[in-house]
Design an enzyme around this catalytic site. Sequence first.
Site, PDB file in Angstrom:
ATOM      1  N   GLU A  85     -42.270 -35.509 -59.094  1.00  0.00           N
ATOM      2  CA  GLU A  85     -41.310 -34.686 -60.556  1.00  0.00           C
ATOM      3  C   GLU A  85     -40.407 -33.555 -58.446  1.00  0.00           C
ATOM      4  O   GLU A  85     -39.150 -33.743 -59.299  1.00  0.00           O
ATOM      5  CB  GLU A  85     -41.607 -33.792 -61.165  1.00  0.00           C
ATOM      6  CG  GLU A  85     -41.499 -32.905 -62.383  1.00  0.00           C
ATOM      7  CD  GLU A  85     -41.604 -32.754 -63.399  1.00  0.00           C
ATOM      8  OE1 GLU A  85     -43.122 -32.729 -63.499  1.00  0.00           O
ATOM      9  OE2 GLU A  85     -41.369 -31.994 -64.455  1.00  0.00           O
TER      10      GLU A  85
ATOM     11  N   GLU B 257     -37.769 -35.866 -57.792  1.00  0.00           N
ATOM     12  CA  GLU B 257     -36.896 -36.415 -58.426  1.00  0.00           C
ATOM     13  C   GLU B 257     -36.286 -34.364 -58.875  1.00  0.00           C
ATOM     14  O   GLU B 257     -34.635 -35.046 -59.029  1.00  0.00           O
ATOM     15  CB  GLU B 257     -37.570 -36.642 -59.964  1.00  0.00           C
ATOM     16  CG  GLU B 257     -36.556 -36.977 -60.654  1.00  0.00           C
ATOM     17  CD  GLU B 257     -36.761 -37.376 -62.284  1.00  0.00           C
ATOM     18  OE1 GLU B 257     -38.349 -37.445 -62.861  1.00  0.00           O
ATOM     19  OE2 GLU B 257     -36.621 -37.354 -63.116  1.00  0.00           O
TER      20      GLU B 257
ATOM     21  N   CYS C  53     -44.950 -32.690 -68.752  1.00  0.00           N
ATOM     22  CA  CYS C  53     -46.406 -32.839 -68.909  1.00  0.00           C
ATOM     23  C   CYS C  53     -46.520 -33.220 -70.157  1.00  0.00           C
ATOM     24  O   CYS C  53     -48.391 -33.069 -70.282  1.00  0.00           O
ATOM     25  CB  CYS C  53     -46.745 -31.202 -67.913  1.00  0.00           C
ATOM     26  SG  CYS C  53     -46.337 -31.439 -65.904  1.00  0.00           S
TER      27      CYS C  53
ATOM     28  N   SER D 229     -37.863 -34.867 -67.113  1.00  0.00           N
ATOM     29  CA  SER D 229     -38.100 -36.162 -65.636  1.00  0.00           C
ATOM     30  C   SER D 229     -39.086 -37.288 -66.141  1.00  0.00           C
ATOM     31  O   SER D 229     -40.068 -37.257 -67.395  1.00  0.00           O
ATOM     32  CB  SER D 229     -39.263 -35.267 -65.514  1.00  0.00           C
ATOM     33  OG  SER D 229     -40.353 -35.976 -63.944  1.00  0.00           O
TER      34      SER D 229
ATOM     35  N   LYS E 272     -52.723 -34.941 -76.034  1.00  0.00           N
ATOM     36  CA  LYS E 272     -53.084 -36.161 -74.960  1.00  0.00           C
ATOM     37  C   LYS E 272     -53.976 -37.740 -75.983  1.00  0.00           C
ATOM     38  O   LYS E 272     -53.309 -38.462 -75.381  1.00  0.00           O
ATOM     39  CB  LYS E 272     -54.190 -35.308 -74.349  1.00  0.00           C
ATOM     40  CG  LYS E 272     -52.740 -34.390 -73.123  1.00  0.00           C
ATOM     41  CD  LYS E 272     -52.308 -34.877 -72.284  1.00  0.00           C
ATOM     42  CE  LYS E 272     -51.615 -34.221 -70.832  1.00  0.00           C
ATOM     43  NZ  LYS E 272     -50.305 -34.530 -70.765  1.00  0.00           N
TER      44      LYS E 272
ATOM     45  N   GLU F 170     -51.006 -39.830 -76.504  1.00  0.00           N
ATOM     46  CA  GLU F 170     -50.631 -39.774 -75.469  1.00  0.00           C
ATOM     47  C   GLU F 170     -50.836 -40.992 -74.845  1.00  0.00           C
ATOM     48  O   GLU F 170     -50.521 -42.542 -74.437  1.00  0.00           O
ATOM     49  CB  GLU F 170     -50.499 -38.973 -74.552  1.00  0.00           C
ATOM     50  CG  GLU F 170     -49.294 -39.310 -73.327  1.00  0.00           C
ATOM     51  CD  GLU F 170     -49.543 -37.845 -72.149  1.00  0.00           C
ATOM     52  OE1 GLU F 170     -50.471 -37.408 -71.985  1.00  0.00           O
ATOM     53  OE2 GLU F 170     -48.135 -37.651 -71.136  1.00  0.00           O
TER      54      GLU F 170
ATOM     55  N   GLU G 164     -46.594 -47.340 -74.052  1.00  0.00           N
ATOM     56  CA  GLU G 164     -45.744 -48.085 -72.468  1.00  0.00           C
ATOM     57  C   GLU G 164     -46.910 -47.316 -71.947  1.00  0.00           C
ATOM     58  O   GLU G 164     -46.237 -48.358 -70.494  1.00  0.00           O
ATOM     59  CB  GLU G 164     -44.414 -47.022 -72.441  1.00  0.00           C
ATOM     60  CG  GLU G 164     -45.052 -45.237 -72.321  1.00  0.00           C
ATOM     61  CD  GLU G 164     -44.555 -45.050 -73.748  1.00  0.00           C
ATOM     62  OE1 GLU G 164     -44.666 -45.715 -74.973  1.00  0.00           O
ATOM     63  OE2 GLU G 164     -44.294 -43.609 -73.521  1.00  0.00           O
TER      64      GLU G 164
ATOM     65  N   CYS H 101     -51.148 -24.736 -71.882  1.00  0.00           N
ATOM     66  CA  CYS H 101     -52.348 -25.526 -71.475  1.00  0.00           C
ATOM     67  C   CYS H 101     -53.617 -24.758 -72.114  1.00  0.00           C
ATOM     68  O   CYS H 101     -54.678 -25.525 -72.995  1.00  0.00           O
ATOM     69  CB  CYS H 101     -52.384 -26.255 -71.414  1.00  0.00           C
ATOM     70  SG  CYS H 101     -51.417 -27.632 -70.346  1.00  0.00           S
TER      71      CYS H 101
END
Lengths: 219, 135, 387
Positions: free
Chosen positions: C135, C138, C164, C184, C223, C226, C231, C374
């Site tokens: 990241e 990037e 994230c 990102s 999560k 996620e 994908e 978090c």
Amino acid sequence: MSNVNGKVLKHGTQTRTMHWIHLLAFIILGLTGIGFYWDIGGIASIFGGEANASLVHRWAGVVFVVGPLLYVLLNFDRFSRFMDSISHFSKDDFAWLKVMGGYLPFIKVDEVPPQDKYNAGQKILGWLIIIGCLLIILTGFPMWLWRHSVPAVFLAFCYNVHFWTAIILILLVAGHFFLAAIHPKSRVEFSSMMLDGYIDAQISAHHNAKWFAELKESP
Amino acid sequence: MKLFHESEGITRRQFFKGAGMLTVAAVISGVFAKFGFDVFAASDDYIAKRVAGLYTLDESMAIRKSHENPEIIQIYKDFLSPGKVECVSPKAHHLLHTKYGNDIPGFIAELKNPHLVHEAEPAANEETSTEEPAA
Amino acid sequence: MSTVLSDGVIHVSDDCKACDHCTFICPTGAISGVLGQKHHINPQKCINCGQCLINCPFNAIYDLSKVEELKKVLADSQKFVVVQEAPAVRVALGEEFGQAPGTNVKNKMYAALRKLGFDRVYDTEFTADLTIMEEGTELIHRVYGALGVAGFENVGPLPQFTSCCPAWIKYAEDNYPLVLPHISSAKSPQQMWGAVAKTYLAEKLNVNPANIFSVSVMPCTAKKYECERSEFIASGYQDVDLVITTRELAQMIKDAEIDFMGLADEEADRFVGLSTGAATIFGATGGVMEAALRTAYEILSGESLGKVEFDAVRGLDPVREATVEVPVKALGTSLPVSVCIVTGTKHVAEVIEDVLAGRSNYHFIEVMNCPGGCINGGGQPIRRDTY
């Protein structure tokens, strides 16, 4: 004093009005509260569903607060006399409590000790109602007005206190209703609070001897 | 018929009892409000404590920068960009990067069939993800 | 398998007392219901963050649990079960065992996971470092692109948002598709770890990736969502197979009757388990930013940082901004890097509006859905502190 004729004005118009308003608000609050706390759909639907029952509950709560508050502010003298009466516990009151006012079948009693305008049981009830109402009001409004901003732990505290206070108040009021409207020894009191405010002088002289001695005769 | 009634007005003692009760009610309300405020103030303290726990742990670590992590250097040299540390190498791009929103169906097709030309294929597959927004 | 994707992770149980507290907690307005009426979560709008769950006064909101499935997998000797744990787990897990918030129980956590039957115990912090590498690179590319450096023409616009937080990603996908090019392309550390475990780690350990079962212990309910997004199959398999929360790990430790605080300290396994301080602070708001700054500064300037702490990005305010002067050796100039940190998705809309309207001059924006980061995630131990 066993042979007094006439009538005693026990509860004035303002007092009786306040009592009625408070009682009706309490019944509506109790029904709606039970309805949505225990998911009794039938009760909630009387008031037009859960959301409406909650709305009715909240505005009945406002009446429940404003009614007595207006009474206290506009009739401060009556309120003060009431507070004076229920906060004064004498030997006679303790003696009355010892025999439970002669209400219990297994306690034999010839004559209960002389009482003030309110007997010892009513004095205790008065205190419990005042404290209960304070608690239920103080916990009720945060649940409504600040439900979004207070932390979860405080909200949970309010709900618990509100719930248990409500249970205790409902039981107290049920007992109060039984003694004041159904029990043969004391149901004569019913009309003095719920109807015209008067009670037979003879009954007053018997049940509330100390108070009756202070009363004045109307010209 | 005789009619009896209470005398009007209040004595000093009665006044103090009435006013006293109002005061007590006000004090109880105040104490309750204070309780609520204290709970409000303290209810989020754990967040700062957990954050402080992480910063303290950071300070105790021997290595405190990502690019100095020997296992990171190793994964680039052994696997992602063999022989060197090169971020966003083709393999790193394949394994470590993703796409969002409407690009996802095409991205999935690409992952399932690597021979497809980049992003040229529209989403003609059954894997259309259900979480995708109606853009 | 599509239950989480279509029905959401977070659900309201019948214990709902209709107190209406959660509708204000929810950053997306996914919760319907008014005072007195049982509430309901719309899974299309819900970003699975679980803030309503940890803030429900009646514990009437729950997340879908995969603990039973995990116990079966752990009992299956055919499966090679590997586990990663997020940074925020280690400073909160102890609370379930009587420790104060913020107590570091990292090494006992590794030991407990081995006792529970995981074949290898690694750490998400490894891929947090990997995230910073990818990241951060990037970001440098995007900055070069914006400065017109040759070779960086198609690198995506500035500012760059962090990627994230899966709740934030879904929020952006649902509400601001135009901002997606700014996010990102780096996967979250959890998904990077999943992809690496079934490729690199399988290669290193000589294990058939088909037999690897990849588990993740997260402070987060999003999560769970996620890991099932379709994908995330770069390894050829579902990259992360199953996610449990900090609370569920504590429950498993209690169910197994492990004396957690009495465990001897252990370390994580090698190859994808070594962590750094930069990765550790990923769990706090501003932490990803600070970790990125530590690496970006040293790589761009070629100098070593004297003081690694960037106090300017720390704090608990929902929106914070800072500017860090970074000498760029390759360009021979110094670049004021302007950053913004958002914690709490409620506050992100105004920042996004500014970016889309071109009013924003930030280079890098960190977004974490949960207030405080978090460590206050929807999967963390629920606290009912008074004082």
